[in-house]
Design a protein around this motif. Structure first.
Motif, short mmCIF file in Angstrom:
data_model
loop_
_atom_site.label_atom_id
_atom_site.label_comp_id
_atom_site.label_asym_id
_atom_site.label_seq_id
_atom_site.Cartn_x
_atom_site.Cartn_y
_atom_site.Cartn_z
N ASP A 109 0.71 -1.46 -0.11
CA ASP A 109 -0.03 0.02 -0.11
C ASP A 109 0.94 1.23 0.03
OD1 ASP A 109 -2.62 1.23 0.36
OD2 ASP A 109 -1.88 2.02 2.08
N LEU A 168 -6.97 0.28 5.51
CA LEU A 168 -8.29 0.71 4.98
C LEU A 168 -8.94 1.56 5.90
CD1 LEU A 168 -9.76 -2.81 3.90
CD2 LEU A 168 -9.24 -0.74 2.57
N ASP A 176 -10.63 4.50 7.32
CA ASP A 176 -11.44 5.68 6.69
C ASP A 176 -11.60 5.51 5.02
OD1 ASP A 176 -11.74 6.91 9.01
OD2 ASP A 176 -9.95 7.70 8.85
N ARG A 177 -11.18 4.06 4.33
CA ARG A 177 -11.30 3.95 3.02
C ARG A 177 -12.79 2.96 3.01
NH1 ARG A 177 -5.53 2.66 1.12
NH2 ARG A 177 -6.45 2.70 -1.00
N LYS A 178 -13.20 3.07 1.62
CA LYS A 178 -14.27 2.09 1.50
C LYS A 178 -13.72 0.77 1.14
CE LYS A 178 -16.88 5.85 -0.90
NZ LYS A 178 -17.33 6.59 -2.14
N ALA A 179 -14.64 -0.20 1.70
CA ALA A 179 -14.48 -1.40 1.38
C ALA A 179 -15.61 -2.56 1.72
CB ALA A 179 -13.08 -1.82 2.37
N ALA A 213 -12.71 0.33 8.48
CA ALA A 213 -12.99 0.71 7.12
C ALA A 213 -14.50 1.26 7.13
CB ALA A 213 -13.26 -0.51 6.51
N ASN A 214 -14.71 2.00 5.89
CA ASN A 214 -16.04 2.71 5.64
C ASN A 214 -16.84 1.30 4.67
OD1 ASN A 214 -18.30 4.12 4.43
ND2 ASN A 214 -17.28 5.56 3.83
N GLN A 247 -19.06 -1.00 2.69
CA GLN A 247 -20.15 -0.51 1.58
C GLN A 247 -21.00 -1.89 1.23
OE1 GLN A 247 -20.07 2.65 -0.22
NE2 GLN A 247 -18.75 2.63 1.61
N VAL A 275 -15.83 -3.61 -4.14
CA VAL A 275 -15.44 -2.21 -4.05
C VAL A 275 -13.97 -1.93 -4.49
CG1 VAL A 275 -14.90 -0.54 -2.29
CG2 VAL A 275 -16.87 -2.00 -2.30
N ASP A 284 -11.20 1.40 -3.96
CA ASP A 284 -10.83 2.55 -3.41
C ASP A 284 -9.38 2.58 -3.69
OD1 ASP A 284 -10.12 4.55 -1.54
OD2 ASP A 284 -12.02 4.34 -0.35
N LYS A 285 -9.00 3.70 -4.40
CA LYS A 285 -7.80 3.79 -4.90
C LYS A 285 -7.00 2.92 -5.64
CE LYS A 285 -7.32 7.59 -1.53
NZ LYS A 285 -6.69 7.96 -0.36
#
Length: 193
Positions: free
Chosen positions: A99, A121, A123-126, A145-146, A148, A153, A155-156
């Motif tokens: 990462d 992860l 604060d990232r979408k997963a 993780a945020n 979904q 998903v 995210d970046k």
């Protein structure tokens, strides 16, 4: 040549590992021929779920993430000891290194949980396994993780998904990112999907 490292913890889910092996392999033989997959584990022979044994190319302590373009992580079964190795500090450190270099990390099902446990992860979408109870999605959220409610998903640089049913989609998305949409669609077509 784009090199993909398949990171295997004991108890890995065989179908989820196989889609990475097949898609990257099909591309090497019949696609644009620019991808190759290598395997890695804590031991030279990794026992997956249902007793499947794979001999890996590398031990985890031999890996330099600079030698690879992407990391692929299948999920696995708690009953077969998946989290014992998937949550090991060396496993998590390797994820962090990929990462930090902004390399693609593709996971299927609970393969998202060690990614989240590593901290990348936050604060990232997963997403992760979501069948019946949401215990695994709650664990994902507890790691920051945020979560979904989507099957796959992105995210970046990180791909997560929620079940073995998404496995082929994840492997083809990884191929698309590494090569092109046209090439990934061609592999999908000749594989009969």
């Amino acid at each position: 040549m784009k090199k993909v490292l398949l990171l295997l913890a004991k108890g890995f889910e065989s179908f989820e590992a196989s889609v990475f092996i097949d898609v990257i392999g099909w591309n090497l033989v019949d696609g644009d021929k620019t991808t190759k997959l290598y395997t890695c584990g804590f031991t030279k022979e990794v026992t997956g779920s249902f007793g499947l044994k794979l001999h890996v190319d590398y031990l985890i302590n031999e890996i330099d993430c600079n030698d690879f373009d992407a990391l692929a992580i299948p999920g696995g079964f708690e009953e077969y000891g998946f989290y014992e190795e998937a949550y090991h500090s060396e496993f998590l450190e390797l994820i962090k290194q990929f990462d930090q270099k902004n390399k693609i990390i593709a996971s299927i099902c609970v393969g998202a949980l060690p990614i989240a446990k590593s901290g990348v992860l936050k604060d990232r979408k997963a997403t992760t396994y979501n069948h019946k109870s949401s215990i695994r999605q709650k664990q994902l959220a507890d790691f920051g993780a945020n979560v979904q409610k989507e099957p796959i998903v992105l995210d970046k640089n990180i791909i997560t998904s929620w079940s073995p049913a998404t496995a082929m989609g994840v492997a083809l998305l990884l191929l698309k990112i590494l090569t092109s949409e046209k090439n990934a669609n061609y592999i999908k077509e000749i594989m009969g999907f």
